[in-house]
Design a protein around this motif. Sequence first.
Motif, PDB file in Angstrom:
ATOM      1  N   PRO A 118       4.977  -6.365   7.099  1.00  0.00           N
ATOM      2  CA  PRO A 118       4.363  -6.930   8.296  1.00  0.00           C
ATOM      3  C   PRO A 118       2.896  -6.540   8.403  1.00  0.00           C
ATOM      4  N   ALA A 119       2.056  -7.518   8.811  1.00  0.00           N
ATOM      5  CA  ALA A 119       0.620  -7.262   8.924  1.00  0.00           C
ATOM      6  C   ALA A 119       0.355  -6.125   9.911  1.00  0.00           C
ATOM      7  N   GLY A 120       1.186  -6.052  10.952  1.00  0.00           N
ATOM      8  CA  GLY A 120       1.001  -5.010  11.957  1.00  0.00           C
ATOM      9  C   GLY A 120       1.154  -3.617  11.365  1.00  0.00           C
ATOM     10  N   THR A 121       2.126  -3.471  10.486  1.00  0.00           N
ATOM     11  CA  THR A 121       2.354  -2.189   9.832  1.00  0.00           C
ATOM     12  C   THR A 121       1.131  -1.793   9.021  1.00  0.00           C
ATOM     13  N   ARG A 122       0.605  -2.792   8.290  1.00  0.00           N
ATOM     14  CA  ARG A 122      -0.566  -2.552   7.461  1.00  0.00           C
ATOM     15  C   ARG A 122      -1.759  -2.118   8.337  1.00  0.00           C
ATOM     16  N   GLU A 123      -1.952  -2.847   9.432  1.00  0.00           N
ATOM     17  CA  GLU A 123      -3.056  -2.528  10.346  1.00  0.00           C
ATOM     18  C   GLU A 123      -2.904  -1.115  10.905  1.00  0.00           C
ATOM     19  N   ALA A 124      -1.667  -0.793  11.293  1.00  0.00           N
ATOM     20  CA  ALA A 124      -1.419   0.524  11.874  1.00  0.00           C
ATOM     21  C   ALA A 124      -1.767   1.622  10.877  1.00  0.00           C
ATOM     22  N   ALA A 125      -1.369   1.420   9.600  1.00  0.00           N
ATOM     23  CA  ALA A 125      -1.646   2.425   8.579  1.00  0.00           C
ATOM     24  C   ALA A 125      -3.151   2.561   8.369  1.00  0.00           C
ATOM     25  N   ARG A 126      -3.852   1.395   8.357  1.00  0.00           N
ATOM     26  CA  ARG A 126      -5.301   1.435   8.191  1.00  0.00           C
ATOM     27  C   ARG A 126      -5.935   2.177   9.367  1.00  0.00           C
ATOM     28  N   GLY A 127      -5.407   1.889  10.557  1.00  0.00           N
ATOM     29  CA  GLY A 127      -5.935   2.550  11.749  1.00  0.00           C
ATOM     30  C   GLY A 127      -5.743   4.050  11.704  1.00  0.00           C
ATOM     31  N   MET A 128      -4.671   4.470  11.040  1.00  0.00           N
ATOM     32  CA  MET A 128      -4.424   5.909  10.927  1.00  0.00           C
ATOM     33  C   MET A 128      -5.258   6.521   9.815  1.00  0.00           C
ATOM     34  N   GLY A 129      -6.123   5.713   9.187  1.00  0.00           N
ATOM     35  CA  GLY A 129      -7.032   6.235   8.184  1.00  0.00           C
ATOM     36  C   GLY A 129      -6.512   6.179   6.761  1.00  0.00           C
ATOM     37  N   TYR A 130      -5.477   5.364   6.501  1.00  0.00           N
ATOM     38  CA  TYR A 130      -4.967   5.232   5.134  1.00  0.00           C
ATOM     39  C   TYR A 130      -5.941   4.407   4.297  1.00  0.00           C
ATOM     40  N   GLY A 131      -6.306   4.916   3.142  1.00  0.00           N
ATOM     41  CA  GLY A 131      -7.115   4.137   2.203  1.00  0.00           C
ATOM     42  C   GLY A 131      -6.231   3.159   1.465  1.00  0.00           C
ATOM     43  N   PRO A 132      -6.859   2.263   0.640  1.00  0.00           N
ATOM     44  CA  PRO A 132      -6.060   1.228  -0.035  1.00  0.00           C
ATOM     45  C   PRO A 132      -4.964   1.805  -0.922  1.00  0.00           C
ATOM     46  N   ALA A 133      -5.256   2.843  -1.690  1.00  0.00           N
ATOM     47  CA  ALA A 133      -4.269   3.392  -2.618  1.00  0.00           C
ATOM     48  C   ALA A 133      -3.108   4.013  -1.845  1.00  0.00           C
ATOM     49  N   ARG A 134      -3.453   4.787  -0.818  1.00  0.00           N
ATOM     50  CA  ARG A 134      -2.418   5.459  -0.042  1.00  0.00           C
ATOM     51  C   ARG A 134      -1.586   4.421   0.716  1.00  0.00           C
ATOM     52  N   LEU A 135      -2.269   3.381   1.207  1.00  0.00           N
ATOM     53  CA  LEU A 135      -1.565   2.291   1.889  1.00  0.00           C
ATOM     54  C   LEU A 135      -0.544   1.663   0.945  1.00  0.00           C
ATOM     55  N   LEU A 136      -0.994   1.430  -0.301  1.00  0.00           N
ATOM     56  CA  LEU A 136      -0.103   0.782  -1.272  1.00  0.00           C
ATOM     57  C   LEU A 136       1.098   1.663  -1.594  1.00  0.00           C
ATOM     58  N   PHE A 137       0.820   2.945  -1.929  1.00  0.00           N
ATOM     59  CA  PHE A 137       1.903   3.783  -2.442  1.00  0.00           C
ATOM     60  C   PHE A 137       2.785   4.373  -1.351  1.00  0.00           C
ATOM     61  N   GLU A 138       2.212   4.600  -0.149  1.00  0.00           N
ATOM     62  CA  GLU A 138       3.010   5.267   0.875  1.00  0.00           C
ATOM     63  C   GLU A 138       3.583   4.315   1.905  1.00  0.00           C
ATOM     64  N   VAL A 139       3.015   3.117   2.011  1.00  0.00           N
ATOM     65  CA  VAL A 139       3.518   2.187   3.026  1.00  0.00           C
ATOM     66  C   VAL A 139       4.093   0.916   2.388  1.00  0.00           C
ATOM     67  N   GLU A 140       3.246   0.235   1.594  1.00  0.00           N
ATOM     68  CA  GLU A 140       3.651  -1.087   1.124  1.00  0.00           C
ATOM     69  C   GLU A 140       4.773  -1.035   0.100  1.00  0.00           C
ATOM     70  N   ILE A 141       4.621  -0.153  -0.908  1.00  0.00           N
ATOM     71  CA  ILE A 141       5.649  -0.103  -1.949  1.00  0.00           C
ATOM     72  C   ILE A 141       7.003   0.342  -1.390  1.00  0.00           C
ATOM     73  N   PRO A 142       7.029   1.382  -0.547  1.00  0.00           N
ATOM     74  CA  PRO A 142       8.342   1.725   0.027  1.00  0.00           C
ATOM     75  C   PRO A 142       8.973   0.568   0.800  1.00  0.00           C
ATOM     76  N   LEU A 143       8.145  -0.174   1.533  1.00  0.00           N
ATOM     77  CA  LEU A 143       8.704  -1.291   2.305  1.00  0.00           C
ATOM     78  C   LEU A 143       9.126  -2.437   1.390  1.00  0.00           C
ATOM     79  N   ALA A 144       8.483  -2.533   0.223  1.00  0.00           N
ATOM     80  CA  ALA A 144       8.831  -3.613  -0.711  1.00  0.00           C
ATOM     81  C   ALA A 144       9.994  -3.218  -1.613  1.00  0.00           C
TER      82      ALA A 144
END
Lengths: 262, 249
Positions: A118-144
């Motif tokens: 969900p785009a909201g999840t991505r936005e929330a992670a970015r808002g919490m200061g996640y960089g692209p790599a951390r966003l990918l490995f800690e948020v997106e990949i687990p959700l995928a």
Amino acid sequence: MSGQSCLRANEWICGEYLRTRSQELLDATAQHVLIALSSVVIGLLAAFPLALLVRRWRGLAGPVLGLTTVLYTVPSLAMFALLMPVFGLSASVVVTGLALYSLTVLVRNILAGLDAVPAGTREAARGMGYGPARLLFEVEIPLALPALMAGLRIAAVSAVSLTTVGAIVGHGGLGNLLYAGLDSFFRAQVLTASVICVLLAVLADLLLLGAQRLLTPWTRHIRSARASARPGGAGPGGAGPSSPRAAAPVSGPPAAPAAKAG
Amino acid sequence: MGVLAEAWNWLATEAHWAGGTGAGRRLTEHLWLTAVSLGLACAVALPVALYLGHRGRGGALAVNISNAGRAVPTFAVLVLLTLTPLGRHGDLPTVIALVLFAVPPLLTNAYVGMREADRDVVEAARGMGMSGGQVFARVELPLAFALIMTGVRSAAIQVVATATLAGLVGGGGLGRIITAGFNTYSTPQVVAGALLVAALALAVEALFALAQWLLDPIRRRGSAAARGGAGGRSGARGGGTGLRTRVAP
């Protein structure tokens, strides 16, 4: 000794065969597992960057998905035959062929899984200061992961069953026993090898299902709630091969391949 | 590149196409095996799946058969059948194995297609007084057509591809060109056979895509409406899509 006679009588089920040829069976099974496993691992290693590339540059989606789908339509015997001039009569022929097949289902599923975050999840992670790599490995990949694992299960089961065709180049694991059994009309060997092959496929599927459960503990609670919230959504989140939806190929062209049999 | 050129030469040689073991004969055998197996599989799977889908039963059965089918190696089934008494009847083991492997995609897709036919449209059709048979033929079947054809397409591709394996157990078809090439260490022949099979698979895929496009009842109704014949049937179709967009936001 009655056990000896079942070999002589060429019966389908023969305990004596299991006792006297257990080493041969074990060697063939080991080769089978090694070939299927390395092909899926290589397929996964290649599919991941491809899926990320396609996600980054959408223009690549057509060529990449189209090419992998075309590869998928090449029959296994023909695929091994086409790769033979490149690798010679070696196990690499079988591993490469199966890895190429697994690309189709893996790239599609990884991409679908990443897209479904969900785009909201991505936005929330970015808002919490996640960089692209951390966003990918800690948020997106687990959700995928559920979608990825669904693809991985299909790829693994198909690879186990297709490895048998590798017998044509002499590297088919249990397929070699099938091939030899065909020539010598050796029933016990053919049936035993077939049964082990099916068991391996089922075992691979169950192991991956168990791994998926362990890796995604949160889906057990959310799945039912999410399924009712988004009916018919492109949610591959809950689409393991155990759910009825996953078994149905997507209707839009090009048809998503359901399974590669061989 | 050298191998491909040699393979091309093999294909261009007229002598390789003629005779009882030539490529022409193998191509005919392959098409024959494919047609017979696909026809039998459709005759078995489609009525069952359509009926189950219409009644809304047996979904677990359809899905489980599909999943089980994936785990069983076709090559193993072919070898097993060849060693049974059936093996003495020419291509019978191949046909049986191919039918077994074409049934799962047909069954699952037709069943899911029938089930996914918009329930509101089906209810509306019933409310308009359509009988079960009318709902089946005029509403569910047209709506399920795309998925049913997807199943037929993937089954067809699978059969064309899998029929190659018949060559491994001494059956007919294009697989024989490849196995014969392996046995005589003739790489150009192996590659030529592989190219023939790949080309045939792609041709069959294209043929079925075209057939699906030509036969699609919803598209045909749509174009009929566009030509000005906005009769009751095309009106019903418009209502269907309208409902669908409203229900699934």
